[in-house]
Design a protein around this motif. Structure first.
Motif, short mmCIF file in Angstrom:
data_model
loop_
_atom_site.label_atom_id
_atom_site.label_comp_id
_atom_site.label_asym_id
_atom_site.label_seq_id
_atom_site.Cartn_x
_atom_site.Cartn_y
_atom_site.Cartn_z
N ARG A 280 0.91 -1.19 -0.05
CA ARG A 280 0.08 -0.12 0.06
C ARG A 280 0.96 1.27 -0.02
N LEU A 281 2.10 1.23 0.67
CA LEU A 281 2.87 2.34 0.80
C LEU A 281 3.89 2.60 -0.12
N VAL A 282 4.18 1.60 -1.03
CA VAL A 282 5.17 1.73 -1.84
C VAL A 282 4.46 0.94 -3.43
N GLU A 283 4.22 1.75 -4.33
CA GLU A 283 3.53 1.08 -5.51
C GLU A 283 4.74 0.90 -6.55
N VAL A 284 4.54 -0.51 -6.93
CA VAL A 284 5.76 -1.01 -7.98
C VAL A 284 4.90 -1.14 -9.32
N PRO A 285 5.92 -0.49 -10.16
CA PRO A 285 5.39 -0.47 -11.57
C PRO A 285 4.75 -2.10 -12.24
N ASN A 286 3.73 -2.15 -12.79
CA ASN A 286 3.38 -3.26 -13.32
C ASN A 286 4.37 -3.89 -14.43
N ASP B 284 18.06 -0.40 -25.19
CA ASP B 284 19.03 -0.52 -24.08
C ASP B 284 18.83 0.23 -22.85
N VAL B 285 18.69 1.81 -23.70
CA VAL B 285 18.49 2.95 -22.88
C VAL B 285 17.13 2.96 -22.33
N LEU B 286 16.19 2.55 -23.08
CA LEU B 286 14.66 2.20 -22.60
C LEU B 286 14.47 1.21 -21.51
N THR B 287 15.18 0.24 -21.77
CA THR B 287 15.07 -1.10 -21.14
C THR B 287 15.59 -0.72 -19.67
N LYS B 288 17.06 -0.19 -19.67
CA LYS B 288 17.57 0.39 -18.27
C LYS B 288 16.91 1.18 -17.61
N ARG B 289 16.28 2.06 -18.34
CA ARG B 289 15.56 2.98 -17.37
C ARG B 289 14.14 2.33 -16.68
N LEU B 290 13.42 1.40 -17.76
CA LEU B 290 12.48 0.90 -17.04
C LEU B 290 12.73 -0.06 -15.88
N ASN B 291 13.78 -0.81 -16.46
CA ASN B 291 14.04 -1.81 -15.25
C ASN B 291 14.61 -1.08 -14.08
N GLU B 292 15.37 -0.18 -14.27
CA GLU B 292 15.72 0.45 -12.83
C GLU B 292 14.61 1.07 -12.06
N GLU B 293 13.72 1.75 -12.91
CA GLU B 293 12.56 1.87 -11.94
C GLU B 293 11.78 0.99 -11.38
N TYR B 294 11.66 -0.18 -11.86
CA TYR B 294 10.97 -1.23 -11.46
C TYR B 294 11.86 -1.79 -10.51
N ASN C 104 14.17 -0.62 -8.54
CA ASN C 104 14.41 0.36 -7.29
C ASN C 104 13.15 0.58 -6.35
N LYS C 105 11.88 0.40 -7.15
CA LYS C 105 10.61 0.26 -6.46
C LYS C 105 10.49 -0.96 -5.66
N ARG C 106 10.65 -2.00 -6.61
CA ARG C 106 10.55 -3.26 -5.85
C ARG C 106 11.47 -3.59 -4.58
N ARG C 107 12.66 -3.19 -4.83
CA ARG C 107 13.59 -3.64 -3.58
C ARG C 107 13.10 -2.51 -2.35
N LEU C 108 12.53 -1.31 -2.81
CA LEU C 108 12.15 -0.52 -1.66
C LEU C 108 11.04 -1.04 -0.98
N GLN C 109 10.12 -1.42 -1.66
CA GLN C 109 8.91 -2.23 -1.35
C GLN C 109 9.24 -3.36 -0.47
N GLU C 110 10.16 -4.39 -0.93
CA GLU C 110 10.55 -5.31 -0.11
C GLU C 110 11.33 -4.99 1.10
N GLN C 111 12.27 -4.10 1.09
CA GLN C 111 12.88 -3.59 2.41
C GLN C 111 12.10 -3.12 3.34
N LEU C 112 10.76 -2.36 2.83
CA LEU C 112 9.87 -2.01 3.87
C LEU C 112 9.25 -2.81 4.51
N ALA C 113 8.66 -3.88 3.71
CA ALA C 113 8.02 -4.93 4.13
C ALA C 113 9.05 -5.84 5.04
N ILE C 114 10.33 -6.07 4.83
CA ILE C 114 11.27 -6.76 5.86
C ILE C 114 11.46 -5.89 7.26
#
Length: 468
Positions: free
Chosen positions: A263-269, A325-335, A337-347
């Motif tokens: 709920r607190l951190v939204e991860v891109p689909n 690669d530029v687009l993939t890197k940007r989208l992957n980094e955004e995903y 970073n958000k996913r790891r932030l959500q995981e760390q918050l949950a932990i």
């Protein structure tokens, strides 16, 4: 007086029928966990070696380096079988391409989906679920039970302080019940070589720390049960409160932390991200196809038509790949970073539960925490660069112009079979014992603090307890 209370509690526990039953159950479960872990590891090792052989056999069947299909596999680890963590959930195989995004596939549950429902029985499950409940069953009547039986008032007819009594109770219970755990744990460790599992020095240290964390976790529920017993007058009430505490701590809080962090951190689909990549790639391909019509052959050049066309297509391919690669890197980094932030918050939220703290400590030591997937993918991408350089050295071309080589028909037949042993070997090693111990230091500290907290609660509750 502390020694007398300690000895009395230890003797009462060892002579009780509950100890006999618990010792038998713990012995069976722990030995079974070691046996099943050994069998799972041997099966995973055999499958890993078979996958390596199959990969090499497929490569050896080719005579053209441009036509090979190369996969890397996550090597099994004995501690992964004893503390599963996420090792069975993540994909073990990765198809290595010279450029672009890598994805893992073929998790253990793909082969044995039944375990996705019932899960494997490992040490983390036995400590986290079974033994924590045993601790409550043993100690829920440690104080109020003595009051009901009349032995509490008799004990305090002697010159004994409440601090000595509660400390002796806890120490005697902990030592007595630890015997029911230590004996089968030591036996299980000694049987590992017999089962065909030979641990390294680092792995023995990490296994010892996992067992230490498990005993510390067991002590938390023992202290909590004594605290509840000291705060209630009836054993039945103490058992009910202890059961509610166990359900909240073991089952509810760890799962609630995931919901709260979601709920607190939204991860891109991930589906939207994949769709964006596909749409952009098709757009660039359409643009490149239209640019092919603008190719002009330079009659004044010494290069042949095919060489000029290959260079032209190579330039288009490199530019297209760089944009992707530029687009993939940007989208992957955004995903990521958000996913790891959500995981760390949950932990971090889940650490209010001793069960989560023990799970995090044990999986970190075993190398099966969430970090496993991140480290595996990082190692795969690092290997990808090595593999790309190797393939350029072998073929003389980057991946971006292989398609154009096929168009102009410049591929050369090679009668000589490819030696798969020439391909750089992928290696993946987890954290050593020192690093794993440092990474789990916070959770060990929290286990110690939880023990102090519940002992403090038990002490304060007993100071006000009516022993009459």
């Amino acid at each position: 007086m502390f020694n007398l209370i300690f000895q009395k509690e230890l003797r009462d526990i060892i002579q009780s029928s509950r100890f006999t039953i618990s010792f038998a159950v713990c012995s069976v479960l722990i030995i079974l966990a070691f046996f099943m872990g050994a069998q799972n590891y041997l099966a995973s090792q055999a499958q890993y070696e078979a996958s390596l052989l199959e990969n090499k056999t497929q490569i050896a069947g080719n005579t053209d380096w441009n036509m090979i299909s190369h996969n890397i596999m996550l090597p099994p680890n004995p501690l992964m079988a004893l503390v599963n963590g996420i090792s069975n959930d993540i994909g073990r195989n990765i198809f290595i391409r010279e450029q672009g995004e890598l994805t893992s596939s073929d998790s253990r549950f793909n082969d044995e989906p039944i375990f996705a429902i019932f899960r494997f029985m490992d040490l983390e499950f036995i400590f986290g679920i079974v033994l924590s409940l045993f601790a409550l069953i043993f100690a829920y009547d440690a104080i109020n039970g003595e009051k009901v039986r009349g032995t509490l008032k008799l004990c305090f007819s002697n010159s004994v302080s409440r601090a000595e009594f509660i400390a002796g109770k806890l120490a005697g219970s902990f030592v007595g019940l630890s015997l029911a755990l230590t004996v089968p744990l030591v036996l299980g460790c000694l049987l590992l070589p017999f089962f065909g599992i030979h641990l390294s020095g680092d792995e023995w240290i990490k296994l010892g720390l996992i067992i230490l964390a498990g005993i510390g976790y067991f002590g938390i529920f023992l202290a909590a049960a004594i605290a509840i017993s000291a705060a209630t007058n009836k054993p039945s009430n103490a058992f009910l409160i202890g059961l509610i505490l166990w359900i909240c701590t073991v089952l509810i809080l760890p799962r609630a932390s995931v919901l709260i962090s979601g709920r607190l951190v939204e991860v891109p689909n991930i589906d939207n991200i994949t769709a964006q990549k596909q749409i952009y790639t098709k757009q660039l391909l359409s643009e490149d196809i239209s640019k092919m019509n603008s190719f002009n052959f330079d009659f004044n050049s010494e290069e042949s038509f095919s060489d000029q066309f290959v260079s032209f297509m190579s330039d288009l391919g490199d530019k297209r790949q760089k944009k992707i690669d530029v687009l993939t890197k940007r989208l992957n980094e955004e995903y990521t970073n958000k996913r790891r932030l959500q995981e760390q918050l949950a932990i971090n939220i889940s650490r209010i539960s001793p069960t989560s703290v023990f799970t995090l400590a044990s999986t970190t030591l075993a190398g099966t925490s969430l970090k496993l997937q991140n480290d595996y993918m990082d190692a795969a991408y690092e290997y990808q660069h090595t593999y790309e350089n190797f393939m350029i050295e072998k073929t003389g071309f980057s991946q971006s112009i292989k398609f154009s080589m096929k168009i102009v028909g410049e591929e050369k037949e090679k009668s000589e079979r490819i030696d798969p042993n020439e391909i750089p070997e992928f290696t993946f090693e987890g954290s050593n014992a020192t690093k794993a111990a440092s990474e789990s230091l916070l959770d060990f500290g929290l286990l110690f603090l939880f023990n102090l907290l519940f002992f403090g609660i038990a002490y304060m509750a007993f100071q006000k307890y009516d022993i009459r």
